[in-house]
Design a protein around this motif. Sequence first.
Motif, PDB file in Angstrom:
ATOM      1  N   ALA A  28       0.829  -1.208   0.000  1.00  0.00           N
ATOM      2  CA  ALA A  28       0.000   0.000   0.000  1.00  0.00           C
ATOM      3  C   ALA A  28       0.861   1.255   0.000  1.00  0.00           C
ATOM      4  N   LEU A  29       1.971   1.215   0.733  1.00  0.00           N
ATOM      5  CA  LEU A  29       2.864   2.367   0.777  1.00  0.00           C
ATOM      6  C   LEU A  29       3.501   2.610  -0.582  1.00  0.00           C
ATOM      7  N   GLU A  30       3.894   1.542  -1.253  1.00  0.00           N
ATOM      8  CA  GLU A  30       4.485   1.675  -2.578  1.00  0.00           C
ATOM      9  C   GLU A  30       3.478   2.247  -3.566  1.00  0.00           C
ATOM     10  N   ALA A  31       2.205   1.876  -3.442  1.00  0.00           N
ATOM     11  CA  ALA A  31       1.174   2.411  -4.327  1.00  0.00           C
ATOM     12  C   ALA A  31       1.016   3.923  -4.131  1.00  0.00           C
ATOM     13  N   VAL A  32       1.075   4.384  -2.873  1.00  0.00           N
ATOM     14  CA  VAL A  32       1.003   5.821  -2.597  1.00  0.00           C
ATOM     15  C   VAL A  32       2.216   6.530  -3.182  1.00  0.00           C
ATOM     16  N   ARG A  33       3.395   5.948  -3.024  1.00  0.00           N
ATOM     17  CA  ARG A  33       4.610   6.579  -3.561  1.00  0.00           C
ATOM     18  C   ARG A  33       4.536   6.739  -5.073  1.00  0.00           C
ATOM     19  N   LEU A  34       4.091   5.692  -5.757  1.00  0.00           N
ATOM     20  CA  LEU A  34       3.975   5.772  -7.215  1.00  0.00           C
ATOM     21  C   LEU A  34       2.946   6.807  -7.636  1.00  0.00           C
ATOM     22  N   SER A  35       1.840   6.870  -6.875  1.00  0.00           N
ATOM     23  CA  SER A  35       0.786   7.830  -7.220  1.00  0.00           C
ATOM     24  C   SER A  35       1.267   9.274  -7.094  1.00  0.00           C
ATOM     25  N   ALA A  36       2.182   9.509  -6.138  1.00  0.00           N
ATOM     26  CA  ALA A  36       2.655  10.872  -5.921  1.00  0.00           C
ATOM     27  C   ALA A  36       3.951  11.164  -6.649  1.00  0.00           C
ATOM     28  N   LEU A  37       4.933  10.246  -6.532  1.00  0.00           N
ATOM     29  CA  LEU A  37       6.282  10.537  -6.991  1.00  0.00           C
ATOM     30  C   LEU A  37       6.758   9.669  -8.144  1.00  0.00           C
ATOM     31  N   GLY A  38       5.944   8.740  -8.580  1.00  0.00           N
ATOM     32  CA  GLY A  38       6.315   7.936  -9.737  1.00  0.00           C
ATOM     33  C   GLY A  38       6.394   8.777 -10.992  1.00  0.00           C
ATOM     34  N   LYS A  39       6.819   8.178 -12.098  1.00  0.00           N
ATOM     35  CA  LYS A  39       6.960   8.920 -13.356  1.00  0.00           C
ATOM     36  C   LYS A  39       5.649   9.587 -13.776  1.00  0.00           C
ATOM     37  N   LYS A  40       4.525   8.919 -13.488  1.00  0.00           N
ATOM     38  CA  LYS A  40       3.214   9.477 -13.857  1.00  0.00           C
ATOM     39  C   LYS A  40       2.486  10.039 -12.633  1.00  0.00           C
ATOM     40  N   GLY A  41       3.175  10.237 -11.522  1.00  0.00           N
ATOM     41  CA  GLY A  41       2.557  10.734 -10.308  1.00  0.00           C
ATOM     42  C   GLY A  41       2.221  12.209 -10.381  1.00  0.00           C
ATOM     43  N   GLU A  42       1.354  12.641  -9.460  1.00  0.00           N
ATOM     44  CA  GLU A  42       0.887  14.037  -9.467  1.00  0.00           C
ATOM     45  C   GLU A  42       2.022  15.010  -9.201  1.00  0.00           C
ATOM     46  N   VAL A  43       2.831  14.735  -8.229  1.00  0.00           N
ATOM     47  CA  VAL A  43       3.926  15.639  -7.898  1.00  0.00           C
ATOM     48  C   VAL A  43       4.941  15.692  -9.047  1.00  0.00           C
ATOM     49  N   SER A  44       5.217  14.527  -9.633  1.00  0.00           N
ATOM     50  CA  SER A  44       6.141  14.494 -10.766  1.00  0.00           C
ATOM     51  C   SER A  44       5.604  15.319 -11.928  1.00  0.00           C
ATOM     52  N   ALA A  45       4.285  15.273 -12.152  1.00  0.00           N
ATOM     53  CA  ALA A  45       3.685  16.067 -13.234  1.00  0.00           C
ATOM     54  C   ALA A  45       3.835  17.552 -12.965  1.00  0.00           C
ATOM     55  N   LEU A  46       3.645  17.954 -11.713  1.00  0.00           N
ATOM     56  CA  LEU A  46       3.808  19.367 -11.376  1.00  0.00           C
ATOM     57  C   LEU A  46       5.256  19.807 -11.561  1.00  0.00           C
ATOM     58  N   MET A  47       6.229  18.897 -11.217  1.00  0.00           N
ATOM     59  CA  MET A  47       7.626  19.248 -11.401  1.00  0.00           C
ATOM     60  C   MET A  47       7.951  19.461 -12.876  1.00  0.00           C
ATOM     61  N   ARG A  48       7.336  18.650 -13.735  1.00  0.00           N
ATOM     62  CA  ARG A  48       7.571  18.819 -15.168  1.00  0.00           C
ATOM     63  C   ARG A  48       6.955  20.116 -15.702  1.00  0.00           C
ATOM     64  N   SER A  49       5.879  20.577 -15.039  1.00  0.00           N
ATOM     65  CA  SER A  49       5.203  21.794 -15.519  1.00  0.00           C
ATOM     66  C   SER A  49       6.026  23.050 -15.278  1.00  0.00           C
ATOM     67  N   LEU A  50       7.083  22.932 -14.459  1.00  0.00           N
ATOM     68  CA  LEU A  50       7.921  24.098 -14.188  1.00  0.00           C
ATOM     69  C   LEU A  50       8.548  24.655 -15.454  1.00  0.00           C
ATOM     70  N   GLY A  51       8.773  23.776 -16.428  1.00  0.00           N
ATOM     71  CA  GLY A  51       9.396  24.230 -17.671  1.00  0.00           C
ATOM     72  C   GLY A  51       8.541  25.200 -18.457  1.00  0.00           C
ATOM     73  N   GLY A  52       7.210  25.144 -18.263  1.00  0.00           N
ATOM     74  CA  GLY A  52       6.322  26.040 -19.000  1.00  0.00           C
ATOM     75  C   GLY A  52       6.012  27.318 -18.261  1.00  0.00           C
ATOM     76  N   MET A  53       6.542  27.496 -17.088  1.00  0.00           N
ATOM     77  CA  MET A  53       6.275  28.701 -16.299  1.00  0.00           C
ATOM     78  C   MET A  53       7.287  29.776 -16.621  1.00  0.00           C
ATOM     79  N   SER A  54       6.881  30.997 -16.273  1.00  0.00           N
ATOM     80  CA  SER A  54       7.810  32.120 -16.413  1.00  0.00           C
ATOM     81  C   SER A  54       8.857  32.042 -15.306  1.00  0.00           C
TER      82      SER A  54
END
Length: 364
Positions: A28-54
């Motif tokens: 269960a802990l690994e599932a939470v980690r992937l959901s947040a920090l995995g390649k397709k996780g929410e936090v990882s997606a936000l980190m990638r969005s930094l490139g489009g910001m000013s």
Amino acid sequence: MDEADMDGITELRDRYLGAIEAAGDEAALEAVRLSALGKKGEVSALMRSLGGMSAEERKTAGPALNALKDDLNTAILTARVRLADAALEARLATEWADVTLPPRPRAEGTIHPVSQVRDEVIAIFADLGFSVAEGPQVETDWYNFDALNIPGHHPARAEMDTFYMARAEGDNRPPHVLRTHTSPVQIRHMEANGVPCRVIAPGRVFRADYDQTHTPMFHQIEGLAIDRDISMANLKWVLEEFFSAFFGTSVKTRFRASHFPFTEPSAEVDIQCSWVGGQLKVGEGDGWLEVLGSGMVHPNVLRAAGVDPEQWQGFAFGMGIDRIAMLKYGIPDLRAFFDSDLRWLRHYGFAALDMPSIHAGVSR
């Protein structure tokens, strides 16, 4: 990054920290980690969005997202330790061992018959008042021969019978030999400790011989008792007491006149025995078996050890430890003692906790 975005990061942190806290196992802990920090996780997606910001937005959003990522990683590591400790506690509660139960059988080493019989012999003679004396296995020609009244022309001094130590050309020191008996220990003991004395000398000896009943190296035990009024009667009593204790039955002895350079008078000693169905039985029957040589210590031997033969006298005897082991435990070939055959060692060996008895060795 505006206030709404910051509120979104705060909500994301609270949601995932709650999910991490609620995880009940590693999966269960690994599932939470992937959901947040995995390649397709929410936090990882936000980190990638930094490139489009000013540049101005990244100054605010970058540190906030890095702090979120660090918080989640720390929470995940803490949760893993917590889950591991809980799993161990659960395992300890269900898995336990009764340490009082006997262990599973496993292969064990055995005590060699020579070592066992040596201990038996020492125990018996200790009960008769004898202590143990030891000496070097490489002896001088004087201690091995001259001090024991063995003349220069005696066959034992020939290289065909005795192992002489190598000498470099021009080395004129007195020769050294691998001792052919443990009798030199008697000389050394009397020199160092004086008399009266009552000792046995067990140990390895070496002779150039090899057949079913002889090997180049074998084990011998010699006995010596010196006092002012010791006689052959004392020798006979000691030997009969020893053999009766060693074989576990009353054993009679027979003395036959013989000759040894270091004793006078000298005697071969036989023990009473019988052959029944090809099996030797000691202590019964009308047969006799020669087992050792003995006699009263020669005056020349006493003088060599610094003892006055006009004041002191005593007896000496010598026998093979390997040979009496063969007799007691039915071992047919002396050479097998030194072949390192595991099958032989398992068959004739002794358990480590078998202890010699002063009455009859160890019952097998």
